[in-house]
Design a protein around this motif. Structure first.
Motif, mmCIF file in Angstrom:
data_model
loop_
_atom_site.group_PDB
_atom_site.id
_atom_site.type_symbol
_atom_site.label_atom_id
_atom_site.label_comp_id
_atom_site.label_asym_id
_atom_site.label_seq_id
_atom_site.Cartn_x
_atom_site.Cartn_y
_atom_site.Cartn_z
ATOM 1 N N ASP A 236 -22.289 -11.382 -59.750
ATOM 2 C CA ASP A 236 -21.437 -10.303 -59.241
ATOM 3 C C ASP A 236 -21.397 -10.294 -57.716
ATOM 4 N N GLU A 237 -22.533 -10.572 -57.110
ATOM 5 C CA GLU A 237 -22.583 -10.608 -55.650
ATOM 6 C C GLU A 237 -21.781 -11.790 -55.110
ATOM 7 N N GLY A 238 -21.881 -12.924 -55.789
ATOM 8 C CA GLY A 238 -21.122 -14.096 -55.367
ATOM 9 C C GLY A 238 -19.626 -13.871 -55.475
ATOM 10 N N ILE A 239 -19.187 -13.276 -56.571
ATOM 11 C CA ILE A 239 -17.761 -12.976 -56.738
ATOM 12 C C ILE A 239 -17.309 -11.972 -55.678
ATOM 13 N N GLY A 240 -18.192 -11.024 -55.347
ATOM 14 C CA GLY A 240 -17.872 -10.064 -54.290
ATOM 15 C C GLY A 240 -17.652 -10.750 -52.950
ATOM 16 N N ILE B 51 -16.488 -13.773 -52.539
ATOM 17 C CA ILE B 51 -15.185 -14.434 -52.612
ATOM 18 C C ILE B 51 -14.067 -13.421 -52.363
ATOM 19 N N LYS B 52 -14.195 -12.245 -52.954
ATOM 20 C CA LYS B 52 -13.191 -11.198 -52.732
ATOM 21 C C LYS B 52 -13.136 -10.805 -51.258
ATOM 22 N N ASN B 53 -14.297 -10.723 -50.628
ATOM 23 C CA ASN B 53 -14.343 -10.363 -49.206
ATOM 24 C C ASN B 53 -13.661 -11.408 -48.339
ATOM 25 N N ILE B 54 -13.872 -12.684 -48.677
ATOM 26 C CA ILE B 54 -13.270 -13.743 -47.864
ATOM 27 C C ILE B 54 -11.766 -13.793 -48.085
ATOM 28 N N PHE B 55 -11.316 -13.449 -49.295
ATOM 29 C CA PHE B 55 -9.875 -13.365 -49.546
ATOM 30 C C PHE B 55 -9.245 -12.253 -48.705
ATOM 31 N N LEU B 56 -9.960 -11.122 -48.592
ATOM 32 C CA LEU B 56 -9.449 -10.010 -47.788
ATOM 33 C C LEU B 56 -9.459 -10.352 -46.297
ATOM 34 N N LYS B 57 -10.463 -11.113 -45.891
ATOM 35 C CA LYS B 57 -10.585 -11.478 -44.479
ATOM 36 C C LYS B 57 -9.513 -12.478 -44.071
ATOM 37 N N TYR B 58 -9.158 -13.367 -45.004
ATOM 38 C CA TYR B 58 -8.144 -14.388 -44.717
ATOM 39 C C TYR B 58 -7.027 -14.293 -45.760
ATOM 40 N N PRO B 59 -6.158 -13.304 -45.638
ATOM 41 C CA PRO B 59 -5.087 -13.124 -46.636
ATOM 42 C C PRO B 59 -4.072 -14.263 -46.600
ATOM 43 N N ASP B 60 -3.542 -14.576 -47.777
ATOM 44 C CA ASP B 60 -2.522 -15.617 -47.904
ATOM 45 C C ASP B 60 -1.605 -15.215 -49.057
ATOM 46 N N ALA C 263 -24.681 -14.054 -42.005
ATOM 47 C CA ALA C 263 -24.108 -13.117 -41.039
ATOM 48 C C ALA C 263 -24.888 -11.809 -41.057
ATOM 49 N N GLY C 264 -25.182 -11.319 -42.253
ATOM 50 C CA GLY C 264 -25.944 -10.081 -42.362
ATOM 51 C C GLY C 264 -27.386 -10.245 -41.933
ATOM 52 N N ALA C 265 -28.003 -11.359 -42.327
ATOM 53 C CA ALA C 265 -29.412 -11.586 -42.000
ATOM 54 C C ALA C 265 -29.621 -11.748 -40.496
ATOM 55 N N LEU C 266 -28.749 -12.496 -39.841
ATOM 56 C CA LEU C 266 -28.902 -12.733 -38.404
ATOM 57 C C LEU C 266 -28.578 -11.489 -37.585
ATOM 58 N N ASN C 267 -27.684 -10.659 -38.095
ATOM 59 C CA ASN C 267 -27.322 -9.439 -37.363
ATOM 60 C C ASN C 267 -28.384 -8.352 -37.464
ATOM 61 N N THR C 268 -29.295 -8.492 -38.416
ATOM 62 C CA THR C 268 -30.302 -7.445 -38.614
ATOM 63 C C THR C 268 -31.722 -7.908 -38.284
ATOM 64 N N CYS C 269 -31.871 -9.140 -37.831
ATOM 65 C CA CYS C 269 -33.222 -9.620 -37.506
ATOM 66 C C CYS C 269 -33.635 -9.133 -36.117
ATOM 67 N N ALA D 222 -18.407 -25.263 -56.937
ATOM 68 C CA ALA D 222 -19.757 -24.791 -56.617
ATOM 69 C C ALA D 222 -20.110 -24.892 -55.130
ATOM 70 N N PRO D 223 -19.863 -26.021 -54.448
ATOM 71 C CA PRO D 223 -20.217 -26.083 -53.019
ATOM 72 C C PRO D 223 -19.484 -25.046 -52.174
ATOM 73 N N ALA D 224 -18.169 -24.882 -52.409
ATOM 74 C CA ALA D 224 -17.404 -23.893 -51.641
ATOM 75 C C ALA D 224 -17.870 -22.474 -51.966
ATOM 76 N N TYR D 225 -18.133 -22.217 -53.231
ATOM 77 C CA TYR D 225 -18.615 -20.903 -53.674
ATOM 78 C C TYR D 225 -19.951 -20.570 -53.015
ATOM 79 N N ALA D 226 -20.882 -21.530 -53.039
ATOM 80 C CA ALA D 226 -22.197 -21.321 -52.429
ATOM 81 C C ALA D 226 -22.087 -21.183 -50.914
ATOM 82 N N ASN D 227 -21.187 -21.943 -50.315
ATOM 83 C CA ASN D 227 -21.015 -21.901 -48.865
ATOM 84 C C ASN D 227 -20.488 -20.540 -48.409
ATOM 85 N N ILE D 228 -19.537 -19.990 -49.154
ATOM 86 C CA ILE D 228 -18.991 -18.668 -48.823
ATOM 87 C C ILE D 228 -20.067 -17.597 -48.986
ATOM 88 N N PHE D 229 -20.857 -17.714 -50.054
ATOM 89 C CA PHE D 229 -21.956 -16.761 -50.254
ATOM 90 C C PHE D 229 -22.950 -16.839 -49.101
#
Length: 223
Positions: free
Chosen positions: A22-26, A28-37, A91-97, A78-85
């Motif tokens: 569910d988190e992985g699919i989320g 993908i949805k976020n990246i679709f919203l960030k880069y609409p086509d 981004a979140g981990a580096l912004n909060t360290c 799988a590689p693209a899916y894992a890369n987007i995740f």
């Protein structure tokens, strides 16, 4: 780089099979919203992704199983899916360290970087990465001299004290026999020259010092 900088590599443990679906699919949805086509069928792509991830059943030892976490190895997406995740995770981990690396580069589940704080603070950084998301566990290697990353070794060479620049050479695994292809193999004739050319190009592009290049070529071509 600073004289006392620490080189590090980080490896994500079993990335493909540990991503929460569910988190992985989320992500993908976020990246679709960030880069609409407008030409991209977002809804259908998400539906296909859900089918692939949530209905991935298989048989082992006469029993049927349903994979409930991660993605099966070998899936084309799988590689693209894992890369987007991973992009959203880092981004979140580096912004909060507390303290961040001077340099941080990632190729799928392999990370290379330079740390300019203390070793103890690096361990705190690593602990932060390991607790940021329960699906992701990392392990690291650090050195003040050299680290291996993919097929390269980055190291502080003879000129580092004056230039403060790293050098690079080809990394060989301990099990590497430097064997390319038997001449008696039933391959098209042009592949023999192609193998040699590709290796020469790879070594030349990776090695930053000429003397290192010649020494490493000697491992494969007995120069």
């Amino acid at each position: 780089l600073p004289q006392d900088s620490i080189l590090f590599t980080i490896d994500i443990d079993s990335l493909y099979t540990n991503i929460d679906i569910d988190e992985g699919i989320g992500c993908i949805k976020n990246i679709f919203l960030k880069y609409p086509d407008s030409r991209r069928p977002d809804r259908e792509l998400i539906q296909l992704l859900e089918i692939n991830l949530k209905r991935n059943d298989f048989v082992f030892d006469g029993q049927f199983f349903l994979q409930v976490k991660g993605t099966a190895m070998g899936k084309k997406f799988a590689p693209a899916y894992a890369n987007i995740f991973m992009a959203e995770w880092e981004a979140g981990a580096l912004n909060t360290c507390g303290k961040a690396p001077l340099h941080y580069y990632r190729y799928l589940d392999d990370i290379w970087g330079v740390w300019t704080h203390s070793e103890a603070e690096f361990q705190e950084f690593l602990q932060h990465l390991n607790t940021y998301n329960p699906s992701i566990t990392v392990k690291s290697t650090t050195s003040v001299k050299a680290v291996d990353f993919l097929d390269t070794t980055t190291y502080k060479g003879e000129n580092f004290d004056t230039t403060h620049k790293l050098d690079i050479k080809v990394f060989f695994k301990p099990t590497d026999t430097h064997a390319l292809l038997f001449k008696t193999s039933y391959h098209p004739r042009h592949t023999y020259a192609g193998l040699i050319k590709s290796q020469l190009l790879r070594f030349h592009r990776i090695c930053s010092q000429k003397q290192t290049l010649r020494r490493q070529l000697g491992f494969c071509f007995l120069l």
